[in-house]
Write a protein that holds these residues in place. Structure first.
Motif, PDB file in Angstrom:
ATOM      1  N   THR A 123       0.920  -0.967   0.126  1.00 47.47           N
ATOM      2  CA  THR A 123      -0.368   0.224   0.511  1.00 47.47           C
ATOM      3  C   THR A 123       0.646   0.482   0.263  1.00 47.47           C
ATOM      4  OG1 THR A 123      -1.647  -0.789   0.898  1.00 47.47           O
ATOM      5  CG2 THR A 123      -1.698   1.520   0.905  1.00 47.47           C
ATOM      6  N   PHE A 126       2.727   2.851  -3.771  1.00 44.90           N
ATOM      7  CA  PHE A 126       2.062   3.645  -4.200  1.00 44.90           C
ATOM      8  C   PHE A 126       1.476   4.831  -3.754  1.00 44.90           C
ATOM      9  CE2 PHE A 126       0.539  -0.807  -5.575  1.00 44.90           C
ATOM     10  CZ  PHE A 126       2.030  -1.022  -7.134  1.00 44.90           C
ATOM     11  N   TYR A 135       3.634   5.347 -12.474  1.00 47.19           N
ATOM     12  CA  TYR A 135       2.578   4.781 -13.287  1.00 47.19           C
ATOM     13  C   TYR A 135       1.472   4.530 -14.365  1.00 47.19           C
ATOM     14  CZ  TYR A 135      -1.087   0.852 -11.964  1.00 47.19           C
ATOM     15  OH  TYR A 135      -1.819  -0.240 -11.749  1.00 47.19           O
ATOM     16  N   ARG A 140       2.096   0.380 -15.752  1.00 48.12           N
ATOM     17  CA  ARG A 140       1.150  -0.513 -15.988  1.00 48.12           C
ATOM     18  C   ARG A 140       1.107  -1.104 -17.022  1.00 48.12           C
ATOM     19  NH1 ARG A 140      -3.605  -3.231 -17.092  1.00 48.12           N
ATOM     20  NH2 ARG A 140      -5.376  -2.486 -15.202  1.00 48.12           N
ATOM     21  N   SER A 174      -9.184   1.226  -5.617  1.00 43.82           N
ATOM     22  CA  SER A 174      -8.357   1.069  -5.816  1.00 43.82           C
ATOM     23  C   SER A 174      -7.780   1.035  -8.081  1.00 43.82           C
ATOM     24  CB  SER A 174      -7.378  -0.195  -4.952  1.00 43.82           C
ATOM     25  OG  SER A 174      -7.648  -0.555  -4.298  1.00 43.82           O
ATOM     26  N   GLY A 176      -5.337   3.933  -8.702  1.00 39.25           N
ATOM     27  CA  GLY A 176      -5.044   4.022  -8.650  1.00 39.25           C
ATOM     28  C   GLY A 176      -4.669   5.645  -9.611  1.00 39.25           C
ATOM     29  N   PHE A 180      -9.107   3.337 -15.927  1.00 42.13           N
ATOM     30  CA  PHE A 180     -10.001   2.316 -15.541  1.00 42.13           C
ATOM     31  C   PHE A 180     -11.694   3.862 -15.011  1.00 42.13           C
ATOM     32  CE2 PHE A 180      -7.757  -0.984 -15.802  1.00 42.13           C
ATOM     33  CZ  PHE A 180      -7.576  -1.126 -16.969  1.00 42.13           C
ATOM     34  N   ASP A 197      -8.893   5.158  -4.125  1.00 38.89           N
ATOM     35  CA  ASP A 197      -7.710   4.544  -3.757  1.00 38.89           C
ATOM     36  C   ASP A 197      -7.031   5.035  -2.716  1.00 38.89           C
ATOM     37  OD1 ASP A 197      -5.799   3.058  -5.974  1.00 38.89           O
ATOM     38  OD2 ASP A 197      -4.507   4.268  -4.020  1.00 38.89           O
ATOM     39  N   TYR A 198      -6.147   4.512  -1.566  1.00 36.55           N
ATOM     40  CA  TYR A 198      -5.520   4.637  -0.249  1.00 36.55           C
ATOM     41  C   TYR A 198      -4.599   5.790  -0.570  1.00 36.55           C
ATOM     42  CZ  TYR A 198      -4.080   4.776   4.671  1.00 36.55           C
ATOM     43  OH  TYR A 198      -3.565   4.831   6.064  1.00 36.55           O
ATOM     44  N   ALA A 226      -9.439   6.666   0.314  1.00 31.90           N
ATOM     45  CA  ALA A 226     -10.319   5.453   2.359  1.00 31.90           C
ATOM     46  C   ALA A 226      -9.214   4.289   1.379  1.00 31.90           C
ATOM     47  CB  ALA A 226     -11.912   5.439   1.005  1.00 31.90           C
ATOM     48  N   ASP A 227      -9.254   3.454   2.416  1.00 30.77           N
ATOM     49  CA  ASP A 227      -9.428   2.711   2.913  1.00 30.77           C
ATOM     50  C   ASP A 227     -10.126   1.239   2.526  1.00 30.77           C
ATOM     51  OD1 ASP A 227      -7.965  -0.100   3.512  1.00 30.77           O
ATOM     52  OD2 ASP A 227      -8.134   0.807   5.437  1.00 30.77           O
ATOM     53  N   ILE A 228      -9.627   0.543   1.467  1.00 25.37           N
ATOM     54  CA  ILE A 228     -10.072  -0.842   0.776  1.00 25.37           C
ATOM     55  C   ILE A 228     -11.163  -1.685   1.642  1.00 25.37           C
ATOM     56  CG2 ILE A 228      -8.421  -2.212   0.076  1.00 25.37           C
ATOM     57  CD1 ILE A 228     -11.260  -1.690  -1.927  1.00 25.37           C
ATOM     58  N   GLY A 244      -9.110  -3.263 -10.549  1.00 22.81           N
ATOM     59  CA  GLY A 244      -8.272  -3.931 -11.627  1.00 22.81           C
ATOM     60  C   GLY A 244      -6.697  -4.016 -11.011  1.00 22.81           C
ATOM     61  N   ALA A 245      -6.409  -5.335 -10.739  1.00 27.05           N
ATOM     62  CA  ALA A 245      -4.390  -4.930 -10.836  1.00 27.05           C
ATOM     63  C   ALA A 245      -4.878  -5.004  -9.069  1.00 27.05           C
ATOM     64  CB  ALA A 245      -3.876  -4.886 -11.342  1.00 27.05           C
ATOM     65  N   CYS A 249      -2.506  -5.931  -3.657  1.00 25.70           N
ATOM     66  CA  CYS A 249      -2.108  -5.291  -3.243  1.00 25.70           C
ATOM     67  C   CYS A 249      -2.584  -4.441  -1.741  1.00 25.70           C
ATOM     68  CB  CYS A 249      -1.946  -3.338  -3.744  1.00 25.70           C
ATOM     69  SG  CYS A 249      -1.081  -3.903  -5.545  1.00 25.70           S
ATOM     70  N   PRO A 251      -4.098  -4.712   2.323  1.00 28.88           N
ATOM     71  CA  PRO A 251      -4.075  -5.863   3.470  1.00 28.88           C
ATOM     72  C   PRO A 251      -3.899  -6.737   3.645  1.00 28.88           C
ATOM     73  CG  PRO A 251      -4.246  -3.318   3.717  1.00 28.88           C
ATOM     74  CD  PRO A 251      -4.270  -3.388   2.226  1.00 28.88           C
TER      75      PRO A 251
HETATM   76  C1  LIG Z   1      -1.592  -2.156  -9.525  1.00 28.37           C
HETATM   77  S1  LIG Z   1      -2.530  -0.718  -8.740  1.00 28.37           S
HETATM   78  C2  LIG Z   1      -3.936  -0.665  -9.677  1.00 28.37           C
HETATM   79  C3  LIG Z   1      -4.306   0.976 -10.197  1.00 28.37           C
HETATM   80  C4  LIG Z   1      -5.164   0.925 -11.534  1.00 28.37           C
HETATM   81  N1  LIG Z   1      -6.839  -0.178 -10.853  1.00 28.37           N
HETATM   82  C5  LIG Z   1      -5.067  -0.045 -12.676  1.00 28.37           C
HETATM   83  O1  LIG Z   1      -5.660  -1.281 -12.759  1.00 28.37           O
HETATM   84  O2  LIG Z   1      -3.854  -0.072 -13.096  1.00 28.37           O
HETATM   85  C6  LIG Z   1      -2.769  -0.994  -7.101  1.00 28.37           C
HETATM   86  C7  LIG Z   1      -3.571   0.253  -6.957  1.00 28.37           C
HETATM   87  O3  LIG Z   1      -3.984  -0.390  -4.853  1.00 28.37           O
HETATM   88  C8  LIG Z   1      -4.191   0.573  -4.596  1.00 28.37           C
HETATM   89  N2  LIG Z   1      -4.626   0.544  -3.108  1.00 28.37           N
HETATM   90  C9  LIG Z   1      -3.848  -0.924  -2.113  1.00 28.37           C
HETATM   91  N3  LIG Z   1      -3.896  -1.130  -0.747  1.00 28.37           N
HETATM   92  C10 LIG Z   1      -5.054   0.244  -1.172  1.00 28.37           C
HETATM   93  C11 LIG Z   1      -5.619  -0.167   0.404  1.00 28.37           C
HETATM   94  N4  LIG Z   1      -5.395  -0.651   1.714  1.00 28.37           N
HETATM   95  N5  LIG Z   1      -7.084   0.635   0.258  1.00 28.37           N
HETATM   96  C12 LIG Z   1      -6.703   1.370  -1.780  1.00 28.37           C
HETATM   97  N6  LIG Z   1      -6.732   1.493  -2.145  1.00 28.37           N
HETATM   98  C13 LIG Z   1      -5.170   0.665  -1.774  1.00 28.37           C
HETATM   99  C14 LIG Z   1      -2.608   1.631  -4.646  1.00 28.37           C
HETATM  100  O4  LIG Z   1      -2.411   2.642  -4.250  1.00 28.37           O
HETATM  101  C15 LIG Z   1      -2.466   1.604  -6.121  1.00 28.37           C
HETATM  102  O5  LIG Z   1      -3.039   2.647  -6.845  1.00 28.37           O
END
Ligand SMILES: C[S@@+](CC[C@H](N)C(=O)[O-])C[C@H]1O[C@@H](n2cnc3c(N)ncnc32)[C@H](O)[C@@H]1O
Length: 258
Positions: A123, A126, A135, A140, A174, A176, A180, A197-198, A226-228, A244-245, A249, A251
């Protein structure tokens, strides 16, 4: 709720210089996750004025601490580009959440100068300005080596899974830098897209990409930090979640899915 997980769970290559754990983090779970709820109405759902505008109404957002509804207590609308003066209040906790120029800050520690939740590496990585900047400018694109078919094809797949909620309100979890989110918003297929996104720096990138686009439907998009695992939404206020993807990531994917 229905869910679909797509993607390639096996890395096509496994560089020997990587530890097993870092390789698992970087390559293994290239997945796209789509959750939908069945909508009975097929017609597009109109966005309530109070949902995207300010002025004392309910907005579908909830407090990340107690999960009770947040009320918009400012006149600023909460869509992208207008969040700088936005204030939302939890009538239970009495905590106020504010908007920055780029997003609404709905993490539990929002507004606190002394306290910032420390998150796992996947987390925190990013959240760095450099990774957020790179990114969509190369990082990406490398996902293709992990089995991801590329944004256009992934978007087509997501649209297919989201057919049952056309016209509804979706979350790009999330998001990013919003690759999307932007496609969902411009497709005109959904009444509202919440990009969550966090990482404040990823949201900054998302904001900047949106600002660069002409005729972007900003009023359809809200950027939320926000936190997922603490999703700030009222129960039943969202029709689908796309991620997506991102699963690899999080926790705690199981907490996030719950
Ligand atoms: C690999 S990127 C994916 C971005 C985009 N969805 C894509 O398809 O390219 C992963 C994303 O997960 C987010 N992320 C990681 N931990 C998170 C959390 N606890 N809550 C929300 N988002 C989180 C990161 O900040 C990052 O932007």
């Amino acid at each position: 709720m229905n869910s679909v997980i797509t993607g390639n769970f096996r890395p096509p290559f496994f560089p020997s210089q990587l530890s097993k754990n870092s390789a698992r983090f970087l390559f293994r779970p290239f997945t796209t996750l789509v959750f939908t709820r069945s909508l009975t109405a097929k017609a597009p759902i109109a966005v309530e004025k109070e949902e995207s505008g300010g002025g004392g109404g309910s907005c579908g957002l909830a407090c990340p601490i107690c999960y009770n509804p947040l009320t918009v207590i400012s006149d600023s609308p909460i869509y992208v580009g207008s969040t700088v003066g936005s204030n939302l209040q939890c009538n239970t906790c009495k905590k106020t959440y504010s908007g920055t120029q780029t997003h609404l800050d709905l993490v539990a520690s929002s507004g606190s100068k002394q306290y910032d939740e420390s998150m796992p590496l996947a987390t925190e990585l990013f959240r760095t300005p450099v990774v957020s900047f790179l990114y969509e400018r190369g990082w990406r694109q490398n996902f293709v080596f992990g089995g991801f078919p590329g944004p256009e094809k992934e978007f087509d797949m997501a649209k297919n899974y989201l057919k049952r909620v056309l016209g509804g309100k979706i979350v790009d979890a999330s998001c990013g830098s919003g690759m999307f989110t932007r496609l969902f918003a411009k497709s005109g297929l959904f009444s509202q897209v919440i990009a969550l996104d966090y990482s404040e720096n990823m949201l900054q990138q998302c904001y900047e990409f949106i600002e660069q686009e002409e005729n972007f439907p900003k009023e359809k998009v809200t950027l939320v930090r926000a936190d997922i695992s603490r999703l700030p939404f009222e129960s039943s206020s969202i029709d689908a979640v796309h991620a997506g993807a991102a699963l690899h990531c999080w926790p705690s994917p199981s907490t996030a899915l719950k």
